[in-house]
Design a protein around this motif. Structure first.
Motif, PDB file in Angstrom:
ATOM      1  N   VAL A 102      -6.216 -12.285  -3.132  1.00 46.11           N
ATOM      2  CA  VAL A 102      -4.873 -12.100  -3.680  1.00 46.11           C
ATOM      3  C   VAL A 102      -3.879 -12.896  -2.843  1.00 46.11           C
TER       4      VAL A 102
ATOM      5  N   VAL B 129      -1.590  -4.280  -4.277  1.00 47.98           N
ATOM      6  CA  VAL B 129      -2.072  -5.667  -4.181  1.00 47.98           C
ATOM      7  C   VAL B 129      -3.462  -5.829  -4.793  1.00 47.98           C
ATOM      8  N   THR B 130      -4.178  -4.701  -5.006  1.00 47.29           N
ATOM      9  CA  THR B 130      -5.482  -4.786  -5.691  1.00 47.29           C
ATOM     10  C   THR B 130      -5.332  -5.210  -7.149  1.00 47.29           C
TER      11      THR B 130
ATOM     12  N   GLY C 114      -3.774  -7.747  -8.250  1.00 45.12           N
ATOM     13  CA  GLY C 114      -3.773  -9.202  -8.397  1.00 45.12           C
ATOM     14  C   GLY C 114      -2.382  -9.795  -8.367  1.00 45.12           C
ATOM     15  N   HIS C 115      -2.330 -11.113  -8.152  1.00 43.33           N
ATOM     16  CA  HIS C 115      -1.031 -11.778  -7.957  1.00 43.33           C
ATOM     17  C   HIS C 115      -0.399 -12.273  -9.251  1.00 43.33           C
TER      18      HIS C 115
END
Lengths: 215, 215
Positions: free
Chosen positions: A173, A140-141, A143-144
């Motif tokens: 995020v 998740v680091t 980014g979306h």
């Protein structure tokens, strides 16, 4: 011109992948092609998954890296058989590389073979290695925006595992956007949320893996 | 067979890169090839760098992505000229892609052209695009094993920017090992530590960039 060359390489690759697959079927081994960007946490996920399964599945691992044997050494620490492939410069594993190391993989003793691909969100999605399913790990680091920027990886994968969720409180995020965009590309993708660091979510994923049947 | 094909592609690429480079020299534009794994924060770094420079350098940007125009839209918000390249499936920009979009880049108005490559720690390092220097961004969330696992990227880059240092207190990452291994691969690599989120370290990097001379 360049496109023609790539097509020829992909066709040759797919033939060898099909041969690998036949060998996997002969030994009743379920084969997973595990892919992610560099540093998303594939090796840690594998270590934790193997420990969570605690022998309930007999796992073997093929480690793919440009260089080095760190990952194979880490997996070796869990007690399962592991073979390291160094691709030299190649940005992905291909079917021929897998074929070459199969004599060193004790297929007769395994339920599941996990092939940890080179860290890369692009090339590995194009090259079959004989797997039954592709599983991708997204930290998740990262980014979306990743599903829409690397669509093939998300289309090709049966499973998306969102890792490092222990950091969510410190990131800007939108995890719902990741889920929504991944499902828009691939409505049947199965999604797990885990933390390789804290172990959260690992047992749900490991149990799901344990329930998978050979095709 | 496969190796021969790749060599041929690389030779053709290098010829076009040299032509690009001549055009950049004619316009006295310093050109940077910015590379990283997916989600390391290249676009955020660029936004913050452009804002930190506040017009002291006239910057232009070429955005490389497999798909989508999100990054170009973000850069556009800073007011600098930007061109988006979508590579389709290709895992890197090549010299020909850059050559094709150069008519849309106002070289005569720029001091520095930054080419944001496709997020990938492998392929972009192999393909020159006509740049004066390669700059790589490594998010510390990716772990300290990256230099030894992706050595070409670290050997080829003049600068390594360590990003997301605001998360260091929550990671099991040995930043000294990253520095040591990167320097062992490339003793002259210049290293910056930044946080795209908090802005820490951005001004030091922007000032260094401002001090760079044309070769």
């Amino acid at each position: 011109m360049k496109v023609k060359v790539v097509t020829r390489i992909l066709e040759a690759n797919d033939r060898i992948a099909e041969e690998n697959r036949k060998r996997f079927r002969e030994h009743n081994v379920l084969v997973i092609n595990l892919m992610s960007a560099p540093g998303a946490g594939k090796t840690t996920l594998l270590e934790k998954t193997i420990r969570a399964l605690d022998g309930a599945l007999k796992i073997g691992v093929i480690e793919g890296d440009i260089a080095g044997t760190d990952d194979a050494e880490r997996i070796s620490g869990t007690g399962v058989p592991v073979v390291q492939i160094n691709t030299g410069g190649a940005c992905h594993l291909d079917a021929n590389m897998i074929s070459e190391v199969l004599p060193d993989v004790p297929l007769g003793e395994l339920d599941v073979l996990i092939i940890e691909n080179v860290g890369n969100l692009v090339c590995p999605a194009e090259f079959k290695v004989g797997e039954d399913m592709k599983v991708m790990l997204l930290s998740v680091t990262e980014g979306h925006d990743k599903p829409l920027k690397y669509p093939l990886m998300f289309r090709e994968s049966s499973v998306m595992i969102l890792n490092k969720i222990d950091l969510l409180d410190r990131l800007d995020v939108d995890i719902d956007k990741i889920r929504k965009d991944a499902l828009s590309l691939n409505p049947s993708i199965k999604i797990f949320e885990v933390s390789g660091k804290t172990g959260e979510g690992i047992s749900a994923w490991a149990e799901w893996l344990r329930g998978q049947k050979l095709p």
